[in-house]
Design a protein around this motif. Structure first.
Motif, PDB file in Angstrom:
ATOM      1  N   ALA A 231       0.833  -1.205   0.000  1.00  0.00           N
ATOM      2  CA  ALA A 231       0.000   0.000   0.000  1.00  0.00           C
ATOM      3  C   ALA A 231       0.866   1.252   0.000  1.00  0.00           C
ATOM      4  CB  ALA A 231      -0.934  -0.004   1.205  1.00  0.00           C
ATOM      5  N   LYS A 232       1.922   1.254   0.806  1.00  0.00           N
ATOM      6  CA  LYS A 232       2.800   2.423   0.883  1.00  0.00           C
ATOM      7  C   LYS A 232       3.532   2.644  -0.440  1.00  0.00           C
ATOM      8  CE  LYS A 232       3.880   5.609   3.743  1.00  0.00           C
ATOM      9  NZ  LYS A 232       2.881   6.624   4.007  1.00  0.00           N
ATOM     10  N   VAL A 233       3.984   1.566  -1.070  1.00  0.00           N
ATOM     11  CA  VAL A 233       4.660   1.693  -2.369  1.00  0.00           C
ATOM     12  C   VAL A 233       3.685   2.233  -3.412  1.00  0.00           C
ATOM     13  CG1 VAL A 233       5.726   0.380  -4.251  1.00  0.00           C
ATOM     14  CG2 VAL A 233       6.453  -0.001  -1.896  1.00  0.00           C
ATOM     15  N   LEU A 234       2.438   1.757  -3.379  1.00  0.00           N
ATOM     16  CA  LEU A 234       1.436   2.287  -4.311  1.00  0.00           C
ATOM     17  C   LEU A 234       1.132   3.756  -4.012  1.00  0.00           C
ATOM     18  CD1 LEU A 234      -1.070  -0.678  -4.672  1.00  0.00           C
ATOM     19  CD2 LEU A 234       0.354   0.317  -6.471  1.00  0.00           C
ATOM     20  N   ASP A 235       1.200   4.131  -2.759  1.00  0.00           N
ATOM     21  CA  ASP A 235       0.960   5.526  -2.381  1.00  0.00           C
ATOM     22  C   ASP A 235       2.019   6.431  -3.019  1.00  0.00           C
ATOM     23  OD1 ASP A 235      -0.414   7.572  -0.979  1.00  0.00           O
ATOM     24  OD2 ASP A 235       1.045   7.467   0.659  1.00  0.00           O
ATOM     25  N   TYR A 236       3.238   5.963  -3.087  1.00  0.00           N
ATOM     26  CA  TYR A 236       4.332   6.745  -3.678  1.00  0.00           C
ATOM     27  C   TYR A 236       4.370   6.662  -5.198  1.00  0.00           C
ATOM     28  CZ  TYR A 236       6.420   7.448   0.928  1.00  0.00           C
ATOM     29  OH  TYR A 236       6.647   7.817   2.221  1.00  0.00           O
ATOM     30  N   ASN A 237       3.855   5.584  -5.778  1.00  0.00           N
ATOM     31  CA  ASN A 237       4.024   5.328  -7.215  1.00  0.00           C
ATOM     32  C   ASN A 237       2.727   5.263  -8.007  1.00  0.00           C
ATOM     33  OD1 ASN A 237       7.028   4.709  -7.531  1.00  0.00           O
ATOM     34  ND2 ASN A 237       6.448   3.451  -5.793  1.00  0.00           N
ATOM     35  N   GLU A 238       1.690   5.857  -7.578  1.00  0.00           N
ATOM     36  CA  GLU A 238       0.395   5.906  -8.260  1.00  0.00           C
ATOM     37  C   GLU A 238      -0.086   4.560  -8.803  1.00  0.00           C
ATOM     38  OE1 GLU A 238      -0.402   9.095 -10.909  1.00  0.00           O
ATOM     39  OE2 GLU A 238       0.747  10.499  -9.687  1.00  0.00           O
ATOM     40  N   THR A 239       0.481   4.052  -9.898  1.00  0.00           N
ATOM     41  CA  THR A 239      -0.013   2.835 -10.531  1.00  0.00           C
ATOM     42  C   THR A 239       1.151   1.915 -10.885  1.00  0.00           C
ATOM     43  OG1 THR A 239      -1.861   4.054 -11.490  1.00  0.00           O
ATOM     44  CG2 THR A 239      -1.355   1.928 -12.470  1.00  0.00           C
ATOM     45  N   LEU A 240       1.041   0.644 -10.472  1.00  0.00           N
ATOM     46  CA  LEU A 240       2.077  -0.339 -10.769  1.00  0.00           C
ATOM     47  C   LEU A 240       1.449  -1.686 -11.087  1.00  0.00           C
ATOM     48  CD1 LEU A 240       4.585   0.373  -7.834  1.00  0.00           C
ATOM     49  CD2 LEU A 240       4.889   1.001 -10.222  1.00  0.00           C
ATOM     50  N   THR A 241       2.192  -2.511 -11.817  1.00  0.00           N
ATOM     51  CA  THR A 241       1.778  -3.893 -12.053  1.00  0.00           C
ATOM     52  C   THR A 241       2.245  -4.747 -10.874  1.00  0.00           C
ATOM     53  OG1 THR A 241       3.818  -4.503 -13.171  1.00  0.00           O
ATOM     54  CG2 THR A 241       2.037  -3.618 -14.565  1.00  0.00           C
ATOM     55  N   GLN A 242       1.773  -5.979 -10.836  1.00  0.00           N
ATOM     56  CA  GLN A 242       2.191  -6.886  -9.773  1.00  0.00           C
ATOM     57  C   GLN A 242       3.694  -7.127  -9.811  1.00  0.00           C
ATOM     58  OE1 GLN A 242      -0.144 -10.467  -9.307  1.00  0.00           O
ATOM     59  NE2 GLN A 242       1.688 -11.569  -8.696  1.00  0.00           N
ATOM     60  N   SER A 243       4.249  -7.309 -10.984  1.00  0.00           N
ATOM     61  CA  SER A 243       5.692  -7.552 -11.084  1.00  0.00           C
ATOM     62  C   SER A 243       6.494  -6.314 -10.677  1.00  0.00           C
ATOM     63  CB  SER A 243       6.085  -8.020 -12.484  1.00  0.00           C
ATOM     64  OG  SER A 243       5.726  -7.061 -13.449  1.00  0.00           O
ATOM     65  N   GLU A 244       5.995  -5.121 -11.009  1.00  0.00           N
ATOM     66  CA  GLU A 244       6.666  -3.893 -10.585  1.00  0.00           C
ATOM     67  C   GLU A 244       6.606  -3.753  -9.065  1.00  0.00           C
ATOM     68  OE1 GLU A 244       5.984  -1.033 -14.482  1.00  0.00           O
ATOM     69  OE2 GLU A 244       4.391  -1.194 -12.985  1.00  0.00           O
ATOM     70  N   LEU A 245       5.469  -4.139  -8.476  1.00  0.00           N
ATOM     71  CA  LEU A 245       5.348  -4.106  -7.015  1.00  0.00           C
ATOM     72  C   LEU A 245       6.340  -5.062  -6.362  1.00  0.00           C
ATOM     73  CD1 LEU A 245       1.499  -3.819  -6.599  1.00  0.00           C
ATOM     74  CD2 LEU A 245       3.195  -2.271  -5.598  1.00  0.00           C
ATOM     75  N   ALA A 246       6.482  -6.255  -6.936  1.00  0.00           N
ATOM     76  CA  ALA A 246       7.436  -7.227  -6.395  1.00  0.00           C
ATOM     77  C   ALA A 246       8.852  -6.666  -6.468  1.00  0.00           C
ATOM     78  CB  ALA A 246       7.326  -8.546  -7.153  1.00  0.00           C
ATOM     79  N   GLU A 247       9.160  -6.006  -7.566  1.00  0.00           N
ATOM     80  CA  GLU A 247      10.491  -5.417  -7.743  1.00  0.00           C
ATOM     81  C   GLU A 247      10.721  -4.268  -6.754  1.00  0.00           C
ATOM     82  OE1 GLU A 247      12.530  -3.022 -11.332  1.00  0.00           O
ATOM     83  OE2 GLU A 247      11.618  -4.936 -11.885  1.00  0.00           O
ATOM     84  N   GLU A 248       9.737  -3.405  -6.592  1.00  0.00           N
ATOM     85  CA  GLU A 248       9.871  -2.243  -5.704  1.00  0.00           C
ATOM     86  C   GLU A 248       9.927  -2.636  -4.225  1.00  0.00           C
ATOM     87  OE1 GLU A 248      10.050   1.226  -6.134  1.00  0.00           O
ATOM     88  OE2 GLU A 248      10.512   0.715  -8.205  1.00  0.00           O
ATOM     89  N   THR A 249       9.129  -3.641  -3.842  1.00  0.00           N
ATOM     90  CA  THR A 249       9.054  -4.028  -2.426  1.00  0.00           C
ATOM     91  C   THR A 249      10.092  -5.068  -2.042  1.00  0.00           C
ATOM     92  OG1 THR A 249       7.437  -5.765  -2.905  1.00  0.00           O
ATOM     93  CG2 THR A 249       6.563  -3.582  -2.299  1.00  0.00           C
ATOM     94  N   LEU A 250      10.693  -5.717  -3.050  1.00  0.00           N
ATOM     95  CA  LEU A 250      11.625  -6.830  -2.831  1.00  0.00           C
ATOM     96  C   LEU A 250      10.935  -8.032  -2.182  1.00  0.00           C
ATOM     97  CD1 LEU A 250      14.764  -4.834  -1.613  1.00  0.00           C
ATOM     98  CD2 LEU A 250      14.215  -5.587  -3.944  1.00  0.00           C
TER      99      LEU A 250
END
Length: 94
Positions: A38-57
């Motif tokens: 949720a916090k990563v989405l708050d900073y990055n508006e819109t992401l795919t699942q794979s982008e979320l996995a990459e950003e959150t590790l």
């Protein structure tokens, strides 16, 4: 700045802080992985699942679980990607 303007600014800051706190109430009792997504989405508006996995590790399976929990709480919106219909785009809706 006069004393009245300073007081209003402080009041506005407190109200803004309370609204920000209330904004996260639906997420507060979720697992840490869901909070992180949720916090990563708050900073990055819109992401795919794979982008979320990459950003959150986080592992993709954990991201899937976090997204499902966030969707259950109604704090994440998802839609199909126009560029690749196999992918979904996730946006925080708090």
């Amino acid at each position: 700045m006069n004393e009245e303007e300073v007081h209003m600014s402080t009041t506005d800051a407190v109200v803004t802080e309370e609204n920000a706190t209330d904004r996260w109430n639906d997420v507060r009792d979720l697992p840490p992985s869901a909070k992180l997504v949720a916090k990563v989405l708050d900073y990055n508006e819109t992401l795919t699942q794979s982008e979320l996995a990459e950003e959150t590790l986080l592992p993709p399976r954990t991201v899937r679980y976090a997204l499902s929990r966030l969707e259950e709480e109604g704090v994440v919106d998802s839609r199909f990607s126009f560029s690749d219909a196999r992918k979904r785009l996730y946006t925080l809706s708090l």
